[in-house]
Scaffold this active site. Structure first.
Site, PDB file in Angstrom:
ATOM      1  N   TYR A   7      -9.599 -15.838 -79.080  1.00  0.00           N
ATOM      2  CA  TYR A   7     -10.542 -16.506 -78.091  1.00  0.00           C
ATOM      3  C   TYR A   7     -10.605 -18.073 -78.847  1.00  0.00           C
ATOM      4  O   TYR A   7     -10.793 -18.326 -79.931  1.00  0.00           O
ATOM      5  CB  TYR A   7     -11.876 -16.238 -78.145  1.00  0.00           C
ATOM      6  CG  TYR A   7     -12.242 -15.871 -76.594  1.00  0.00           C
ATOM      7  CD1 TYR A   7     -12.379 -16.660 -75.733  1.00  0.00           C
ATOM      8  CD2 TYR A   7     -12.498 -14.454 -76.256  1.00  0.00           C
ATOM      9  CE1 TYR A   7     -12.430 -16.244 -74.386  1.00  0.00           C
ATOM     10  CE2 TYR A   7     -12.910 -14.042 -74.931  1.00  0.00           C
ATOM     11  CZ  TYR A   7     -12.772 -15.228 -73.871  1.00  0.00           C
ATOM     12  OH  TYR A   7     -13.051 -14.833 -72.887  1.00  0.00           O
TER      13      TYR A   7
ATOM     14  N   GLU B 224     -11.922 -20.913 -76.919  1.00  0.00           N
ATOM     15  CA  GLU B 224     -12.645 -21.989 -76.033  1.00  0.00           C
ATOM     16  C   GLU B 224     -12.680 -23.247 -76.600  1.00  0.00           C
ATOM     17  O   GLU B 224     -13.364 -23.309 -77.793  1.00  0.00           O
ATOM     18  CB  GLU B 224     -13.829 -21.613 -75.433  1.00  0.00           C
ATOM     19  CG  GLU B 224     -13.598 -20.495 -74.545  1.00  0.00           C
ATOM     20  CD  GLU B 224     -15.189 -19.681 -74.139  1.00  0.00           C
ATOM     21  OE1 GLU B 224     -15.867 -19.553 -75.173  1.00  0.00           O
ATOM     22  OE2 GLU B 224     -15.388 -19.397 -72.952  1.00  0.00           O
TER      23      GLU B 224
ATOM     24  N   ASP C  62       2.572 -34.559 -58.292  1.00  0.00           N
ATOM     25  CA  ASP C  62       2.509 -32.896 -58.563  1.00  0.00           C
ATOM     26  C   ASP C  62       3.809 -32.962 -58.787  1.00  0.00           C
ATOM     27  O   ASP C  62       4.643 -32.472 -57.619  1.00  0.00           O
ATOM     28  CB  ASP C  62       1.962 -32.286 -57.360  1.00  0.00           C
ATOM     29  CG  ASP C  62       2.051 -30.749 -57.701  1.00  0.00           C
ATOM     30  OD1 ASP C  62       2.657 -30.264 -58.289  1.00  0.00           O
ATOM     31  OD2 ASP C  62       1.368 -30.020 -56.553  1.00  0.00           O
TER      32      ASP C  62
ATOM     33  N   THR D  63       4.000 -27.468 -63.064  1.00  0.00           N
ATOM     34  CA  THR D  63       4.276 -25.928 -63.595  1.00  0.00           C
ATOM     35  C   THR D  63       5.170 -25.772 -64.879  1.00  0.00           C
ATOM     36  O   THR D  63       6.260 -26.721 -64.555  1.00  0.00           O
ATOM     37  CB  THR D  63       4.518 -25.046 -62.606  1.00  0.00           C
ATOM     38  OG1 THR D  63       5.916 -25.162 -62.108  1.00  0.00           O
ATOM     39  CG2 THR D  63       3.582 -24.939 -61.302  1.00  0.00           C
TER      40      THR D  63
ATOM     41  N   LYS E  14       9.071 -23.609 -63.393  1.00  0.00           N
ATOM     42  CA  LYS E  14       9.927 -23.592 -62.075  1.00  0.00           C
ATOM     43  C   LYS E  14      11.247 -24.317 -63.089  1.00  0.00           C
ATOM     44  O   LYS E  14      11.883 -23.481 -63.861  1.00  0.00           O
ATOM     45  CB  LYS E  14       9.535 -24.415 -61.323  1.00  0.00           C
ATOM     46  CG  LYS E  14       8.169 -23.583 -60.524  1.00  0.00           C
ATOM     47  CD  LYS E  14       7.656 -24.185 -59.370  1.00  0.00           C
ATOM     48  CE  LYS E  14       6.374 -23.582 -58.859  1.00  0.00           C
ATOM     49  NZ  LYS E  14       5.542 -24.222 -57.881  1.00  0.00           N
TER      50      LYS E  14
ATOM     51  N   ARG F 240       5.171 -18.848 -67.105  1.00  0.00           N
ATOM     52  CA  ARG F 240       4.274 -19.045 -65.984  1.00  0.00           C
ATOM     53  C   ARG F 240       3.118 -19.535 -66.218  1.00  0.00           C
ATOM     54  O   ARG F 240       2.050 -19.148 -66.796  1.00  0.00           O
ATOM     55  CB  ARG F 240       4.059 -17.639 -65.151  1.00  0.00           C
ATOM     56  CG  ARG F 240       3.290 -17.656 -64.198  1.00  0.00           C
ATOM     57  CD  ARG F 240       3.523 -16.504 -63.204  1.00  0.00           C
ATOM     58  NE  ARG F 240       5.120 -16.123 -63.046  1.00  0.00           N
ATOM     59  CZ  ARG F 240       5.818 -17.039 -62.050  1.00  0.00           C
ATOM     60  NH1 ARG F 240       5.179 -17.810 -61.083  1.00  0.00           N
ATOM     61  NH2 ARG F 240       6.964 -16.950 -61.862  1.00  0.00           N
TER      62      ARG F 240
HETATM   63  C1  PLP Z   1       4.296 -24.139 -57.452  1.00  0.00           C
HETATM   64  C2  PLP Z   1       3.315 -25.232 -56.908  1.00  0.00           C
HETATM   65  C3  PLP Z   1       2.015 -25.252 -57.273  1.00  0.00           C
HETATM   66  C4  PLP Z   1       1.272 -24.325 -57.886  1.00  0.00           C
HETATM   67  O1  PLP Z   1       1.823 -23.636 -59.167  1.00  0.00           O
HETATM   68  P1  PLP Z   1       1.385 -22.021 -59.362  1.00  0.00           P
HETATM   69  O2  PLP Z   1       1.734 -21.958 -60.791  1.00  0.00           O
HETATM   70  O3  PLP Z   1       1.886 -21.310 -58.605  1.00  0.00           O
HETATM   71  O4  PLP Z   1      -0.423 -22.108 -59.234  1.00  0.00           O
HETATM   72  C5  PLP Z   1       1.576 -26.524 -57.203  1.00  0.00           C
HETATM   73  N1  PLP Z   1       2.138 -27.555 -56.508  1.00  0.00           N
HETATM   74  C6  PLP Z   1       3.332 -27.337 -56.157  1.00  0.00           C
HETATM   75  C7  PLP Z   1       4.019 -28.871 -55.301  1.00  0.00           C
HETATM   76  C8  PLP Z   1       4.028 -26.396 -56.198  1.00  0.00           C
HETATM   77  O5  PLP Z   1       5.339 -26.446 -56.039  1.00  0.00           O
END
Ligand code: PLP
Length: 433
Positions: free
Chosen positions: A58, A60, A211, A237, A240, A246
């Site tokens: 933990y 936090e 994003d 993320t 990807k 993940r």
């Molecule tokens: C995949 C994605 C997310 C979210 O990611 P998660 O890990 O699935 O919550 C947010 N914004 C965009 C543009 C994405 O392609």
């Protein structure tokens, strides 16, 4: 016997049911083609860090300011991940605690906005993410979202169609006076230039969030322009194109560091997943290597080759092609009656894994759709190149044409298995053949 698909497989002998399922999924991932644009194959080192004892702790708070004792080592882990992230992307500050891309986005909104504030983001049916204001997402209940979209399709080869309509972005920014503009998409196959978004944000006094969930790995590998230093906040993320565990992360200026950190903890999350943060550190270091630059370039070259070969099968590509790791196919050109849902299902039978996707102006619902989204990030990791992309496009064409012919589908399935066997993503992992 050890469970396949896990670097610690033998420990799972105590739970044969879970071991069997992990083994089955390992088999699925390695004997069928993984063309979901948001997926990848992490390295065994990322898997090992994710499966480590760091999950027990933990922690936090943040390094040097934790609520519980015993965090000396954990502090070093998280500091290392933060240093590697800032150095990889050239950012002033990194928060590596978001559990996911969605958490990262929620935290960024919370740091930059008051409830009820207006946000300008991409239309959901043209590639915006759920967290960009979907009626089904909590984001739309807390903030007011207005959406921009893409230009209409173009018949003139010199005029690009279905690209972000910056005139519309500017007009909406002026009329709606958003506090925040969001750039970034889940299904946009062209480079997203952060500069025009910055210009428009400055014209109306809005903050800019980029994003980078999808292109993060391409940005790290120099195959997509970096929004770092241009956008106020960059969320992404790590699983990807970046090919890590993940999870999510946030990059920002020193000025916004405190706000972003408090928005993640205590604003949104409890204890961070330090095992996943260690795996992010591993992935950031991997992405800083010269091999990763070559990987990012191959992902894009493969997507371009894939796009050309799919077009040769009679499939229309939204925006006419791709600059990144994905292609978006408009199935109506191939057969007006073929839906994205039906195509996804028959491709699954051939061992070709991809997802149905809405296309700009899609007359069908998001559950049915008229499009397919296909990505090259995972199979490029497995070692496939442009020749394999051309072959996969041909297998897709054969599957869609032979969708009512079990024999044709069986023949494609056999060729898919052969192709996968030649490009194992985990040649060294327990359970691999
Ligand atoms: C995949 C994605 C997310 C979210 O990611 P998660 O890990 O699935 O919550 C947010 N914004 C965009 C543009 C994405 O392609």
């Amino acid at each position: 016997m050890s469970a396949p698909g896990s670097p610690f497989g033998s420990w799972l002998e105590t739970d044969p049911e879970v071991a069997r399922l992990i083994g089955e999924e390992f088999g699925r991932q390695t004997t069928t083609l993984q063309l979901i644009a948001s997926e990848n194959f992490t390295s065994p080192a990322v898997l090992a860090a994710t499966g480590s004892v760091l999950t027990n702790k933990y922690s936090e708070g943040y390094p040097g300011a934790r609520y519980y004792g015993g965090n000396r080592v954990i502090d070093e882990v998280e500091d290392l991940a933060r240093e590697r992230a800032t150095s990889l992307f050239g950012a002033e500050h990194a928060n590596v605690q978001p559990h996911s891309g969605a958490s990262a986005n929620l935290a960024a909104y919370q740091a930059l906005l008051e409830p009820g504030d207006t946000v300008l983001a991409m239309r959901l049916d043209q590639g915006g993410h759920l967290t960009h204001g979907s009626p089904a997402s909590i984001t739309s209940k807390i903030w007011r979202f207005v959406a921009y979209g893409v230009t209409p399709p173009s018949d003139d080869p010199d005029v690009p169609g279905e690209v972000i309509d910056f005139d519309q972005v500017r007009d909406l920014a002026k009329s709606e006076q958003p506090k925040l503009i969001v750039a970034g998409s889940t299904a946009y196959t062209r480079t997203i230039d952060p500069e025009p978004f910055r210009q428009i944000a400055d014209e109306v006094g809005a903050r800019l969030m980029f994003d980078a969930a999808h292109p993060a790995g391409l940005i790290a590998g120099g195959a997509h322009p970096s929004p770092v230093g241009i956008a106020d906040v960059v969320t992404f993320t790590t699983h990807k194109t970046l090919r890590g565990p993940r999870a999510g992360a946030i990059l920002t200026s020193a000025e916004l560091a405190k706000k972003i950190d408090s928005a993640i903890f205590p604003g949104l999350q409890g204890g961070p997943l330090e095992h996943v943060i260690a795996a992010k550190a591993v992935a950031f270091a991997e992405a800083a290597r010269p091999e990763f630059r070559r990987y990012a370039a191959s992902v894009v070259a493969n997507a371009k080759a894939f796009a050309a070969a799919l077009a040769a099968e009679g499939l229309r590509l939204v925006s006419g092609g791709t600059d990144n790791h994905m292609v978006l196919v408009d199935l109506r050109s191939f057969d007006p009656d073929l839906t994205g849902k039906a195509a996804q299902e028959v491709l699954d039978r051939s061992g070709i894994t991809c997802n149905r996707n809405t296309i700009p102006g899609d007359p069908r619902s998001p559950f049915v759709t008229s499009g397919l989204r296909l990505g090259t990030a995972a199979e490029t990791t497995a070692g496939m190149g442009e020749a394999e992309m051309a072959r996969i496009a041909e297998l897709i064409g054969r599957t869609l044409r032979g969708r009512d012919d079990p024999e044709a589908l069986g023949a494609v399935r056999a060729e898919v298995a052969e192709l996968c066997a030649a490009f194992p993503p985990y040649p060294g992992l327990v359970g691999s053949t």
